[in-house]
Motif scaffolding. Structure first.
Motif, PDB file in Angstrom:
ATOM      1  N   PHE A  16      25.715 102.511  43.261  1.00 43.93           N
ATOM      2  CA  PHE A  16      27.126 102.730  42.994  1.00 43.93           C
ATOM      3  C   PHE A  16      27.861 101.398  42.935  1.00 43.93           C
ATOM      4  CE2 PHE A  16      25.479 106.442  45.097  1.00 43.93           C
ATOM      5  CZ  PHE A  16      26.019 107.497  44.385  1.00 43.93           C
ATOM      6  N   LEU A  17      28.715 101.258  41.951  1.00 40.78           N
ATOM      7  CA  LEU A  17      29.587 100.090  41.887  1.00 40.78           C
ATOM      8  C   LEU A  17      30.937 100.476  42.452  1.00 40.78           C
ATOM      9  CD1 LEU A  17      29.152  98.406  38.368  1.00 40.78           C
ATOM     10  CD2 LEU A  17      28.398  97.551  40.564  1.00 40.78           C
ATOM     11  N   SER A  18      31.450  99.681  43.375  1.00 37.46           N
ATOM     12  CA  SER A  18      32.795  99.921  43.878  1.00 37.46           C
ATOM     13  C   SER A  18      33.813  99.524  42.812  1.00 37.46           C
ATOM     14  CB  SER A  18      33.031  99.105  45.155  1.00 37.46           C
ATOM     15  OG  SER A  18      33.101  97.730  44.826  1.00 37.46           O
ATOM     16  N   ASP A  19      35.045  99.920  42.993  1.00 38.95           N
ATOM     17  CA  ASP A  19      36.115  99.522  42.061  1.00 38.95           C
ATOM     18  C   ASP A  19      36.176  98.004  41.947  1.00 38.95           C
ATOM     19  OD1 ASP A  19      36.892 102.098  41.481  1.00 38.95           O
ATOM     20  OD2 ASP A  19      38.462 102.157  43.015  1.00 38.95           O
ATOM     21  N   CYS A  20      36.069  97.337  43.095  1.00 39.50           N
ATOM     22  CA  CYS A  20      36.179  95.876  43.115  1.00 39.50           C
ATOM     23  C   CYS A  20      34.991  95.226  42.398  1.00 39.50           C
ATOM     24  CB  CYS A  20      36.273  95.398  44.557  1.00 39.50           C
ATOM     25  SG  CYS A  20      36.808  93.702  44.684  1.00 39.50           S
ATOM     26  N   GLU A  21      33.796  95.733  42.647  1.00 36.74           N
ATOM     27  CA  GLU A  21      32.613  95.205  41.961  1.00 36.74           C
ATOM     28  C   GLU A  21      32.727  95.420  40.455  1.00 36.74           C
ATOM     29  OE1 GLU A  21      29.181  95.873  45.386  1.00 36.74           O
ATOM     30  OE2 GLU A  21      29.724  97.514  44.058  1.00 36.74           O
ATOM     31  N   GLN A  22      33.232  96.601  40.079  1.00 37.42           N
ATOM     32  CA  GLN A  22      33.410  96.897  38.661  1.00 37.42           C
ATOM     33  C   GLN A  22      34.429  95.945  38.038  1.00 37.42           C
ATOM     34  OE1 GLN A  22      31.570  98.993  36.986  1.00 37.42           O
ATOM     35  NE2 GLN A  22      32.646  98.822  35.054  1.00 37.42           N
ATOM     36  N   SER A  23      35.507  95.650  38.768  1.00 40.30           N
ATOM     37  CA  SER A  23      36.539  94.730  38.269  1.00 40.30           C
ATOM     38  C   SER A  23      35.985  93.321  38.098  1.00 40.30           C
ATOM     39  CB  SER A  23      37.731  94.695  39.220  1.00 40.30           C
ATOM     40  OG  SER A  23      38.356  95.952  39.251  1.00 40.30           O
ATOM     41  N   LEU A  24      35.164  92.879  39.045  1.00 40.74           N
ATOM     42  CA  LEU A  24      34.550  91.554  38.948  1.00 40.74           C
ATOM     43  C   LEU A  24      33.576  91.496  37.770  1.00 40.74           C
ATOM     44  CD1 LEU A  24      34.188  90.739  42.700  1.00 40.74           C
ATOM     45  CD2 LEU A  24      35.139  89.179  41.014  1.00 40.74           C
ATOM     46  N   HIS A  25      32.814  92.550  37.594  1.00 43.50           N
ATOM     47  CA  HIS A  25      31.901  92.605  36.450  1.00 43.50           C
ATOM     48  C   HIS A  25      32.686  92.545  35.146  1.00 43.50           C
ATOM     49  CE1 HIS A  25      29.113  95.040  33.685  1.00 43.50           C
ATOM     50  NE2 HIS A  25      28.662  93.817  33.733  1.00 43.50           N
ATOM     51  N   HIS A  26      33.797  93.286  35.098  1.00 37.35           N
ATOM     52  CA  HIS A  26      34.649  93.279  33.895  1.00 37.35           C
ATOM     53  C   HIS A  26      35.212  91.874  33.640  1.00 37.35           C
ATOM     54  CE1 HIS A  26      37.358  94.701  30.801  1.00 37.35           C
ATOM     55  NE2 HIS A  26      38.354  94.124  31.432  1.00 37.35           N
ATOM     56  N   LEU A  27      35.643  91.201  34.699  1.00 34.92           N
ATOM     57  CA  LEU A  27      36.188  89.845  34.571  1.00 34.92           C
ATOM     58  C   LEU A  27      35.128  88.888  34.006  1.00 34.92           C
ATOM     59  CD1 LEU A  27      38.578  87.843  35.315  1.00 34.92           C
ATOM     60  CD2 LEU A  27      37.324  87.428  37.428  1.00 34.92           C
ATOM     61  N   ILE A  28      33.924  88.973  34.533  1.00 32.39           N
ATOM     62  CA  ILE A  28      32.824  88.118  34.070  1.00 32.39           C
ATOM     63  C   ILE A  28      32.521  88.400  32.596  1.00 32.39           C
ATOM     64  CG2 ILE A  28      30.333  87.682  34.302  1.00 32.39           C
ATOM     65  CD1 ILE A  28      30.787  88.165  37.386  1.00 32.39           C
ATOM     66  N   THR A  29      32.439  89.677  32.242  1.00 30.73           N
ATOM     67  CA  THR A  29      32.145  90.066  30.860  1.00 30.73           C
ATOM     68  C   THR A  29      33.249  89.604  29.915  1.00 30.73           C
ATOM     69  OG1 THR A  29      30.907  91.993  31.622  1.00 30.73           O
ATOM     70  CG2 THR A  29      31.641  92.019  29.329  1.00 30.73           C
ATOM     71  N   GLN A  30      34.491  89.793  30.344  1.00 34.06           N
ATOM     72  CA  GLN A  30      35.647  89.430  29.520  1.00 34.06           C
ATOM     73  C   GLN A  30      35.680  87.923  29.260  1.00 34.06           C
ATOM     74  OE1 GLN A  30      39.505  90.099  31.385  1.00 34.06           O
ATOM     75  NE2 GLN A  30      40.218  91.088  29.498  1.00 34.06           N
ATOM     76  N   ARG A  31      35.368  87.137  30.273  1.00 28.81           N
ATOM     77  CA  ARG A  31      35.459  85.682  30.137  1.00 28.81           C
ATOM     78  C   ARG A  31      34.233  85.045  29.501  1.00 28.81           C
ATOM     79  NH1 ARG A  31      38.278  83.026  35.463  1.00 28.81           N
ATOM     80  NH2 ARG A  31      40.246  84.163  35.371  1.00 28.81           N
ATOM     81  N   ILE A  34      28.916  87.947  29.104  1.00 27.76           N
ATOM     82  CA  ILE A  34      27.716  88.377  29.821  1.00 27.76           C
ATOM     83  C   ILE A  34      27.890  89.829  30.248  1.00 27.76           C
ATOM     84  CG2 ILE A  34      26.350  88.096  31.930  1.00 27.76           C
ATOM     85  CD1 ILE A  34      27.028  85.110  31.805  1.00 27.76           C
ATOM     86  N   VAL A  35      26.937  90.669  29.853  1.00 23.62           N
ATOM     87  CA  VAL A  35      26.951  92.068  30.254  1.00 23.62           C
ATOM     88  C   VAL A  35      25.744  92.295  31.143  1.00 23.62           C
ATOM     89  CG1 VAL A  35      26.830  94.466  29.471  1.00 23.62           C
ATOM     90  CG2 VAL A  35      28.067  92.766  28.100  1.00 23.62           C
ATOM     91  N   LEU A  36      25.993  92.674  32.373  1.00 26.37           N
ATOM     92  CA  LEU A  36      24.895  92.921  33.301  1.00 26.37           C
ATOM     93  C   LEU A  36      24.357  94.331  33.082  1.00 26.37           C
ATOM     94  CD1 LEU A  36      26.400  91.312  36.516  1.00 26.37           C
ATOM     95  CD2 LEU A  36      24.785  90.323  34.917  1.00 26.37           C
ATOM     96  N   ARG A  37      23.074  94.472  33.235  1.00 25.25           N
ATOM     97  CA  ARG A  37      22.409  95.764  33.047  1.00 25.25           C
ATOM     98  C   ARG A  37      22.170  96.428  34.403  1.00 25.25           C
ATOM     99  NH1 ARG A  37      24.026  96.111  28.176  1.00 25.25           N
ATOM    100  NH2 ARG A  37      23.170  94.591  26.750  1.00 25.25           N
ATOM    101  N   ASN A  38      21.731  97.690  34.326  1.00 25.52           N
ATOM    102  CA  ASN A  38      21.520  98.479  35.540  1.00 25.52           C
ATOM    103  C   ASN A  38      20.661  97.764  36.581  1.00 25.52           C
ATOM    104  OD1 ASN A  38      22.919 100.363  34.106  1.00 25.52           O
ATOM    105  ND2 ASN A  38      21.218 101.773  33.834  1.00 25.52           N
ATOM    106  N   HIS A  39      19.602  97.135  36.127  1.00 24.58           N
ATOM    107  CA  HIS A  39      18.673  96.498  37.064  1.00 24.58           C
ATOM    108  C   HIS A  39      19.244  95.223  37.691  1.00 24.58           C
ATOM    109  CE1 HIS A  39      17.884  94.389  33.280  1.00 24.58           C
ATOM    110  NE2 HIS A  39      17.448  93.381  34.018  1.00 24.58           N
ATOM    111  N   GLN A  40      20.441  94.791  37.229  1.00 25.02           N
ATOM    112  CA  GLN A  40      21.029  93.561  37.765  1.00 25.02           C
ATOM    113  C   GLN A  40      22.160  93.810  38.763  1.00 25.02           C
ATOM    114  OE1 GLN A  40      21.675  92.241  33.630  1.00 25.02           O
ATOM    115  NE2 GLN A  40      20.810  90.279  34.273  1.00 25.02           N
ATOM    116  N   VAL A  41      22.376  95.060  39.126  1.00 21.67           N
ATOM    117  CA  VAL A  41      23.457  95.378  40.065  1.00 21.67           C
ATOM    118  C   VAL A  41      23.242  94.663  41.395  1.00 21.67           C
ATOM    119  CG1 VAL A  41      24.539  97.230  41.413  1.00 21.67           C
ATOM    120  CG2 VAL A  41      24.070  97.565  38.988  1.00 21.67           C
ATOM    121  N   SER A  42      22.005  94.670  41.877  1.00 23.12           N
ATOM    122  CA  SER A  42      21.737  94.003  43.160  1.00 23.12           C
ATOM    123  C   SER A  42      21.948  92.496  43.039  1.00 23.12           C
ATOM    124  CB  SER A  42      20.320  94.313  43.653  1.00 23.12           C
ATOM    125  OG  SER A  42      19.372  93.872  42.706  1.00 23.12           O
ATOM    126  N   VAL A  43      21.651  91.931  41.862  1.00 25.82           N
ATOM    127  CA  VAL A  43      21.879  90.497  41.629  1.00 25.82           C
ATOM    128  C   VAL A  43      23.370  90.193  41.729  1.00 25.82           C
ATOM    129  CG1 VAL A  43      21.719  88.641  39.911  1.00 25.82           C
ATOM    130  CG2 VAL A  43      19.817  90.235  40.197  1.00 25.82           C
TER     131      VAL A  43
END
Length: 200
Positions: A16-31, A34-43
């Motif tokens: 599960f991704l928390s709201d905050c983790e999802q927001s950080l992922h979105h920030l990284i992707t937007q800037r 880089i799009v992280l895949r399912n197997h990279q959640v733990s990374v």
């Protein structure tokens, strides 16, 4: 911490991704794109935890607020990028790709260039990691062009991870990086010193 209704499956385990983790992922992707895949959640989670510890943030919410106000070149953002990007590469990686370049694409391009009396060539390796792929191209072209002195060759290697770029500039590699390199090429283009291979 609230949980978002996003379930990512990895090895039959729900993550599960928390709201905050999802927001950080979105920030990284937007800037960065880089799009992280399912197997990279733990990374991603490990990188966020390490960044909080290293830079003294109470939690990832505080890190998210700070990153939202900082540039891509901030130490926090660069640290995250070094943790979530793949930095593994080796010389003459992927036989099929190398064969296609050596046997079809480059000979056609070189022949066309010669026909037009154009002795210039530009090669860009995006996401070059620590340089093995661009240097493989340099070596390949050196072998393919008997009149290399006539050519104006320009090689550009870029990567979002500044740590691996520093390794590329050094041009020193372990034997593992040369695992797909023909022995003749290794002897011709590298000098070995105590297990480290320096590109000539």
């Amino acid at each position: 911490m609230s949980r978002k209704a996003i379930e990512l499956i990895e090895n039959d385990q729900l993550l599960f991704l928390s709201d905050c983790e999802q927001s950080l992922h979105h920030l990284i992707t937007q800037r960065t794109g880089i799009v992280l895949r399912n197997h990279q959640v733990s990374v991603l989670r490990n990188a966020l935890a390490e960044a909080c510890t290293r830079f003294g943030y109470i939690g990832i919410e505080a890190l998210l607020r700070e990153l939202g106000q900082k540039e891509n070149s901030s130490p926090e953002f660069e640290f995250l990028l070094t943790k979530i990007t793949v930095g593994e590469s080796y010389f003459f990686r992927h036989d099929e790709q190398m064969s296609l370049l050596r046997d079809e694409l480059l000979p056609e391009l070189i022949a066309r260039k010669r026909q037009n009396n154009d002795y210039s060539l530009r090669v860009w390796s995006a996401g070059c990691s620590s340089g093995q792929e661009i240097y493989s191209m340099v070596i390949m072209l050196h072998e393919m062009l008997p009149d290399i002195h006539r050519w104006e060759l320009y090689f550009l290697a870029t990567d979002i991870n500044t740590d691996v770029l520093a390794d590329a500039v050094r041009g020193c590699y372990s034997a593992w990086s040369l695992r797909a390199t023909p022995e003749l090429i290794e002897r011709k283009y590298f000098k070995e010193n105590q297990g480290e291979y320096k590109l000539s």
